[in-house]
Design a protein around this motif. Structure first.
Motif, PDB file in Angstrom:
ATOM      1  N   THR A  10     -14.874 -11.777  30.932  1.00 48.02           N
ATOM      2  CA  THR A  10     -14.260 -10.956  29.891  1.00 48.02           C
ATOM      3  C   THR A  10     -12.864 -10.479  30.283  1.00 48.02           C
ATOM      4  O   THR A  10     -12.012 -10.295  29.413  1.00 48.02           O
ATOM      5  N   VAL A  11     -12.616 -10.300  31.554  1.00 47.82           N
ATOM      6  CA  VAL A  11     -11.272  -9.929  31.998  1.00 47.82           C
ATOM      7  C   VAL A  11     -10.371 -11.161  32.021  1.00 47.82           C
ATOM      8  O   VAL A  11      -9.197 -11.098  31.641  1.00 47.82           O
ATOM      9  N   ASP A  12     -10.915 -12.286  32.426  1.00 48.00           N
ATOM     10  CA  ASP A  12     -10.132 -13.513  32.524  1.00 48.00           C
ATOM     11  C   ASP A  12      -9.714 -14.044  31.154  1.00 48.00           C
ATOM     12  O   ASP A  12      -8.721 -14.756  31.039  1.00 48.00           O
ATOM     13  N   ILE A  13     -10.431 -13.687  30.115  1.00 43.52           N
ATOM     14  CA  ILE A  13     -10.094 -14.159  28.764  1.00 43.52           C
ATOM     15  C   ILE A  13      -8.746 -13.576  28.306  1.00 43.52           C
ATOM     16  O   ILE A  13      -8.080 -14.147  27.438  1.00 43.52           O
ATOM     17  N   ARG A  26      -7.833 -21.321  22.295  1.00 45.43           N
ATOM     18  CA  ARG A  26      -8.501 -21.118  23.583  1.00 45.43           C
ATOM     19  C   ARG A  26      -9.212 -19.776  23.625  1.00 45.43           C
ATOM     20  O   ARG A  26     -10.294 -19.655  24.196  1.00 45.43           O
ATOM     21  N   LEU A  27      -8.598 -18.764  23.022  1.00 40.89           N
ATOM     22  CA  LEU A  27      -9.196 -17.424  23.002  1.00 40.89           C
ATOM     23  C   LEU A  27     -10.511 -17.425  22.238  1.00 40.89           C
ATOM     24  O   LEU A  27     -11.523 -16.899  22.714  1.00 40.89           O
ATOM     25  N   PHE A  28     -10.530 -18.031  21.056  1.00 41.24           N
ATOM     26  CA  PHE A  28     -11.753 -18.069  20.254  1.00 41.24           C
ATOM     27  C   PHE A  28     -12.806 -18.972  20.873  1.00 41.24           C
ATOM     28  O   PHE A  28     -14.006 -18.693  20.789  1.00 41.24           O
ATOM     29  N   ALA A  29     -12.394 -20.065  21.510  1.00 36.56           N
ATOM     30  CA  ALA A  29     -13.351 -20.942  22.182  1.00 36.56           C
ATOM     31  C   ALA A  29     -14.011 -20.219  23.356  1.00 36.56           C
ATOM     32  O   ALA A  29     -15.231 -20.300  23.540  1.00 36.56           O
ATOM     33  N   ALA A  30     -13.233 -19.507  24.136  1.00 37.84           N
ATOM     34  CA  ALA A  30     -13.792 -18.766  25.267  1.00 37.84           C
ATOM     35  C   ALA A  30     -14.703 -17.642  24.787  1.00 37.84           C
ATOM     36  O   ALA A  30     -15.772 -17.406  25.360  1.00 37.84           O
TER      37      ALA A  30
END
Length: 60
Positions: A10-13, A26-30
């Motif tokens: 959650t921090v790495d996102i 990438r944000l929504f995929a993660a």
């Protein structure tokens, strides 16, 4: 503890949000991959969650 290479997911996102752009794909995929185990777990235990919520509300 002080190592910058060790982060929770959650921090790495937040690395997908930069000063110049937000990488929405990438944000929504993660985010989807992070939520998937939670949704699957909830699907399997929903009967027990409902039983626990109604069991505490009933008298007798």
């Amino acid at each position: 503890m002080g190592n910058n290479q060790i982060k929770t997911v959650t921090v790495d996102i937040l690395t997908y949000v930069t000063d110049y752009a937000i990488l929405f794909g990438r944000l929504f995929a993660a985010a989807s991959l992070i939520l998937l185990p939670i949704i699957v777990f909830t699907f399997f235990v929903q009967k027990y969650i409902a039983t626990g919520l109604t069991g505490g509300a009933l008298k007798g």
